[in-house]
Design an enzyme around this catalytic site. Structure first.
Site, PDB file in Angstrom:
ATOM      1  N   LYS A 116      21.593  13.488 -34.596  1.00 35.75           N
ATOM      2  CA  LYS A 116      20.257  13.449 -35.196  1.00 35.75           C
ATOM      3  C   LYS A 116      20.135  14.339 -36.419  1.00 35.75           C
ATOM      4  CE  LYS A 116      18.434  10.608 -32.147  1.00 35.75           C
ATOM      5  NZ  LYS A 116      19.517  10.424 -31.202  1.00 35.75           N
ATOM      6  N   GLY A 165      13.412  11.118 -24.951  1.00 33.44           N
ATOM      7  CA  GLY A 165      12.510  12.134 -24.429  1.00 33.44           C
ATOM      8  C   GLY A 165      13.206  13.325 -23.803  1.00 33.44           C
ATOM      9  N   GLU A 200      11.084  19.983 -35.875  1.00 29.86           N
ATOM     10  CA  GLU A 200      10.349  19.163 -36.835  1.00 29.86           C
ATOM     11  C   GLU A 200       8.851  19.397 -36.678  1.00 29.86           C
ATOM     12  OE1 GLU A 200      13.141  15.209 -37.446  1.00 29.86           O
ATOM     13  OE2 GLU A 200      11.421  15.101 -36.104  1.00 29.86           O
ATOM     14  N   GLU A 287      15.078   8.483 -36.677  1.00 27.04           N
ATOM     15  CA  GLU A 287      16.451   8.180 -36.283  1.00 27.04           C
ATOM     16  C   GLU A 287      16.821   6.779 -36.750  1.00 27.04           C
ATOM     17  OE1 GLU A 287      16.991   8.090 -32.065  1.00 27.04           O
ATOM     18  OE2 GLU A 287      15.366   6.681 -31.717  1.00 27.04           O
ATOM     19  N   ASN A 289      19.101   3.482 -35.220  1.00 27.50           N
ATOM     20  CA  ASN A 289      19.877   2.874 -34.148  1.00 27.50           C
ATOM     21  C   ASN A 289      20.873   1.896 -34.769  1.00 27.50           C
ATOM     22  OD1 ASN A 289      18.701   4.065 -31.761  1.00 27.50           O
ATOM     23  ND2 ASN A 289      16.867   2.925 -32.261  1.00 27.50           N
ATOM     24  N   ARG A 291      22.648  -0.647 -33.822  1.00 25.46           N
ATOM     25  CA  ARG A 291      22.897  -1.756 -32.897  1.00 25.46           C
ATOM     26  C   ARG A 291      21.716  -2.709 -32.942  1.00 25.46           C
ATOM     27  NH1 ARG A 291      19.068  -0.411 -29.269  1.00 25.46           N
ATOM     28  NH2 ARG A 291      18.775   1.794 -28.756  1.00 25.46           N
TER      29      ARG A 291
END
Length: 447
Positions: A116, A165, A200, A287, A289, A291
């Site tokens: 991240k 989470g 953040e 973020e 992903n 995929r």
């Protein structure tokens, strides 16, 4: 084009990929655990290989067994679906070493976006707007306090190596920060084997907006619009729609263009999703992903483009089938994730489905691998199907969704269908007036 694709997944996504392969005339191989020997994708595939017992680490996460299955069957490519090994850089590298194509991005791109902190640095370099926060991992309380004071409270501490989470804590004041930092690092270490965390700015009432992108690996990139995934419980998406009720055409074009250019500059290959928090007209990268997403069907519904076909085409060296100007957005689509869970407590509800009837009619699609008499195993994710509804506009889409939910029958186990029947009648949902905290507040009122 590939001769034979091995599908390294299970459930509805394995069946989804299998259908795309059949349409393209490509032979299919599926792998399965002993718990999934009677699954629908196993029944419909050209070949199947049992790769181990029910636990995922001994079957669907067993790279050695999957590579062996490729070699035994002669598969020249692997589609990983989502979850399991879909974002495992080591898996992509091992397949490449065996001259088997991974239908996805390179191992290097998976690694960059899987961290991240590095993903945020890369996004910033590519011109993608990011959330204010630390430039790297935070290890000491003193450093955490300095960063938090600079960006202003509240702040959120996140695990560098994960998501969902876990390893994520909010501090509203400096007094909260010490325990939040310690707890986040402890959870991150336990969940991901890496206790690195970063800080953040915590946005108060954001929406979760994600942009579907594709790259050809040779400097071309396009976007297929955005999806609104703000209805979440414990950071897990429940309801997704495209286009977002919160964006106008100008904002949609602006953020889509930024993402498409970034993917082109990165030299990225295949499907990806760039995810943002959106508040007060501003987008903040959270973020990427690397995929196919669970919610990809809503994008297919409004564009008319099969994203799995596109994945296979790009991975085989055929490039993108469309230019940006070819991609048109038509109507509105909503997806509801139907899980084998108690609709109030969300406790998993494995067991035998005694009766299964899906809705039909114009604009209705159900992606599911279950059937009457199928036994939901207790070992895997609780998703049993996705209801996707498309209409000429959001009002028509909501009308069709209400009707489709009334027609949907799953007997023998508990499911989340009652939750969606409640949501579709809620005024805030009807008006598109919700943020990422809305669902948890709504559920708390009903307890």
């Amino acid at each position: 084009m590939f001769q034979k694709i091995l599908i390294a997944n299970r459930g509805e996504i394995a069946l989804r990929v299998l259908r795309a392969c059949k349409e393209l005339g490509i032979q299919t191989v599926v792998v399965h655990s002993t718990a999934d020997s009677d699954a629908m994708h196993v029944r419909l595939a050209d070949e199947s290989v049992c790769i181990g017992p029910p636990p995922s680490r001994e079957s669907y996460l067993n790279i050695h067994q999957i590579v062996a299955a490729c070699e035994i069957t002669g598969a020249d490519a692997v589609h990983p679906g989502y979850g399991f090994l879909s974002e495992n850089a080591k898996f992509a590298d091992i397949l490449a070493a065996h001259n088997i194509t991974f239908i996805g991005p390179s191992g290097d791109h998976i690694r960059v976006m899987g961290d991240k902190i590095e993903a945020k640095r890369t996004a910033k370099r590519l011109g993608i707007p990011v959330v204010p926060g630390s430039d790297g991992a935070i290890s000491e309380e003193k450093e955490a306090k300095r960063v938090a004071a600079e960006i202003g409270y509240p702040v959120i501490i996140k695990a560098s190596a994960g998501g969902g989470g876990r390893g994520m804590k909010v501090a509203h004041t400096e007094a909260d920060l010490e325990i939040a930092l310690q707890t986040a690092k402890s959870e991150a270490g336990a969940a991901f084997g890496d206790d690195a965390v970063y800080i953040e700015k915590y946005l108060q009432k954001p929406r979760h907006i994600e942009v579907q992108v594709f790259g050809d690996g040779a400097g071309r990139g396009v976007h297929f619009g955005e999806r609104d995934c703000s209805l979440q419980r414990r950071h897990q998406k429940v309801w997704e729609e495209a286009n977002s009720p919160a964006l106008n055409a100008e904002e949609r074009s602006r953020i889509g263009g930024i993402c498409a250019r970034a993917i082109a500059d990165l030299g990225y290959s295949g499907a990806g999703t760039i995810e943002f928090l959106y508040e007060n007209g501003e987008f903040y990268f959270i973020e990427m992903n690397t995929r196919l997403q669970v919610e990809h069907p809503v994008t297919e519904a409004i564009t008319g483009i099969d994203l799995v076909h596109e994945q296979i085409r790009v991975a085989s060296g055929g490039g993108l089938s469309v230019k940006q100007e070819d991609i048109k957005f038509n109507g509105h689509a909503i997806e509801c994730r139907i899980n084998a869970e108690d609709p109030r407590t969300f406790t998993p509800s494995p067991g035998t489905i005694t009766h299964f009837h899906t809705p039909g009619g114009l604009g209705i699609r159900v992606d599911s691998g279950v059937y009457s008499g199928y036994k939901i195993p207790p070992y895997y994710d609780s998703l049993i199907g996705k209801l996707i509804v498309h209409g000429r506009n959001r009002v028509e889409c909501m009308m069709r969704l209400r009707r489709a939910l009334d027609e949907f029958v799953v007997d023998g186990i508990k499911t989340t269908l009652p939750l969606f029947r409640d949501l579709v009648g809620n005024p805030d949902i009807a008006n598109g007036d919700y943020d990422i905290h809305w669902l948890e507040k709504y559920l708390a009122k009903g307890e």
